[in-house]
Design a protein around this motif. Structure first.
Motif, PDB file in Angstrom:
ATOM      1  N   PRO A 202       0.818  -1.223   0.000  1.00 21.60           N
ATOM      2  CA  PRO A 202       0.000   0.000   0.000  1.00 21.60           C
ATOM      3  C   PRO A 202       0.855   1.278   0.000  1.00 21.60           C
ATOM      4  O   PRO A 202       0.386   2.330  -0.398  1.00 21.60           O
ATOM      5  CB  PRO A 202      -0.806  -0.099   1.296  1.00 21.60           C
ATOM      6  N   MET A 203       2.094   1.178   0.458  1.00 20.49           N
ATOM      7  CA  MET A 203       3.007   2.321   0.409  1.00 20.49           C
ATOM      8  C   MET A 203       4.246   1.850  -0.327  1.00 20.49           C
ATOM      9  O   MET A 203       4.740   0.752  -0.057  1.00 20.49           O
ATOM     10  CB  MET A 203       3.366   2.758   1.836  1.00 20.49           C
ATOM     11  N   PHE A 204       4.704   2.631  -1.253  1.00 24.34           N
ATOM     12  CA  PHE A 204       5.994   2.340  -1.882  1.00 24.34           C
ATOM     13  C   PHE A 204       6.623   3.656  -2.314  1.00 24.34           C
ATOM     14  O   PHE A 204       6.110   4.728  -1.967  1.00 24.34           O
ATOM     15  CB  PHE A 204       5.823   1.345  -3.047  1.00 24.34           C
ATOM     16  N   HIS A 205       7.746   3.598  -2.970  1.00 24.32           N
ATOM     17  CA  HIS A 205       8.467   4.837  -3.294  1.00 24.32           C
ATOM     18  C   HIS A 205       8.674   5.000  -4.790  1.00 24.32           C
ATOM     19  O   HIS A 205       8.874   4.016  -5.494  1.00 24.32           O
ATOM     20  CB  HIS A 205       9.830   4.860  -2.589  1.00 24.32           C
ATOM     21  N   GLN A 206       8.614   6.237  -5.223  1.00 24.11           N
ATOM     22  CA  GLN A 206       8.888   6.535  -6.623  1.00 24.11           C
ATOM     23  C   GLN A 206       9.947   7.622  -6.715  1.00 24.11           C
ATOM     24  O   GLN A 206      10.178   8.368  -5.771  1.00 24.11           O
ATOM     25  CB  GLN A 206       7.623   7.054  -7.317  1.00 24.11           C
TER      26      GLN A 206
END
Ligand code: PHE
Length: 329
Positions: A196-200
């Protein structure tokens, strides 16, 4: 009569103390001799007392000397047994390590800052205008579906990508712009390859009309992907994003099978690693830019980290299992 040689032969301090009590204690041999004084005839008393005092002083002196000697010996022994080996291993406190996502993020930021990109940030809680509308994502677009986006009751939302930072940067600065924006993003998704949370990391380059082309984009991203993954082939596949036109996805030749085809690349020989394109005119319109051209790209940091470190379950990155994390020291 009285034997003082015992003093010299004493081996330990307690033994010496015993001898001292035997000789000079309340009931000691020498002490008792003094008690005999009254039995001694008067004319001998002087001589007797003198000898006895001499004997007492001699015994005391011998004992003191022996005591010092034995004490020194004991100290020496103690020092020898307590010697500290400073080269010996002790229980060292644990030293932490960077999380693979942070490590990968740092590597990406390092490349683009060397290429003269600035690093911009934006809020995690966004509004529809910055996250969608200004990015040419109209109301009916499927990406705005409740299934993908975490909406708050006041109409704000958790940003679903780092692209709103493009909008914020363009509205706050004048072209030319050359920025990346690393950060967390949120989507309603949870499986082997989604959390549900990740990084870009977002990238945006804007300059005068005609100055920024797809060739510039290709060169920059090819250089970047080779730096990140080593000696890989890079290809650009036509794709669609509402905020870029034309749009593409960049693939690298599979780093697991070198392009021969394996399970990781679904037997295609290629791995999809980022989205990119030429900035759509509608995006420039939304921020009030005229007579400019630009390119943009966006990538998932976890996906890069998983490929670089060969981690196959994304969820394991957020379980905090030290056995996994310790391997990245
Ligand atoms: N924002 C897109 C995504 O989240 C990635 C992207 C950024 C694509 C910029 C093109 C240009 O999938």
């Amino acid at each position: 009569m009285i034997d003082l040689s015992k003093i010299k032969n004493a081996l330990h301090l307690d033994e010496l103390e015993k001898i001292r009590v035997e000789l000079l204690g309340k009931n000691g041999v020498i002490t008792n001799e003094f008690k005999r004084m009254k039995e001694i005839p008067n004319e001998q008393k002087r001589e007797f007392a003198k000898n006895l005092n001499e004997m007492k002083e001699k015994a005391a002196a011998l004992i003191a000397q022996k005591k010092a000697e034995l004490e020194e010996k004991a100290l020496e022994l103690k020092l020898k047994s307590e010697k500290l080996d400073v080269s010996m291993f002790s229980n060292r406190s644990q030293i932490g390590a960077l999380h693979p996502v942070n490590m990968t993020m740092d590597k990406i930021i390092d490349f683009f800052t060397r290429m003269n990109f600035s690093v911009e940030t934006g809020p995690l809680i966004e509004d529809e205008f910055h996250n969608f509308e200004a990015l040419n994502l109209p109301k009916y677009h499927p990406a705005r579906d409740m299934q993908d986006t975490f909406y708050m009751s006041d109409g704000t939302l958790l940003r679903t990508h780092t692209s709103p930072v493009q909008i914020r940067t363009m509205m706050n600065q004048k072209p030319p712009i050359r920025m990346i924006s690393p950060g967390a993003v949120f989507r309603r998704d949870y499986d082997l390859t989604h959390t549900p949370m990740f990084h870009q990391v977002e990238g945006l380059v804007v300059d005068e009309e005609g100055k920024v082309s797809f060739a510039n984009l290709k060169f920059m991203l090819e250089s970047f992907l080779v730096e990140m993954f080593g000696d890989v082939k890079v290809r650009f596949r036509p794709s669609f994003f509402p905020f870029t036109e034309p749009s593409a996805e960049a693939d690298i030749s599979c780093i697991f099978c070198e392009g021969k085809g394996c399970r990781v690349c679904s037997h295609t020989g290629w791995l999809e690693v980022l989205g990119c394109g030429i900035v759509d005119p509608n995006v420039f319109k939304a921020v009030g830019y005229e007579n400019v051209s630009g390119y943009a790209f966006g990538l998932g940091v976890e996906r890069f980290a998983m490929l670089i470190h060969r981690i196959n379950d994304l969820r394991s990155m957020y379980e905090g299992d030290l056995r996994l994390m310790e391997q990245f020291k």
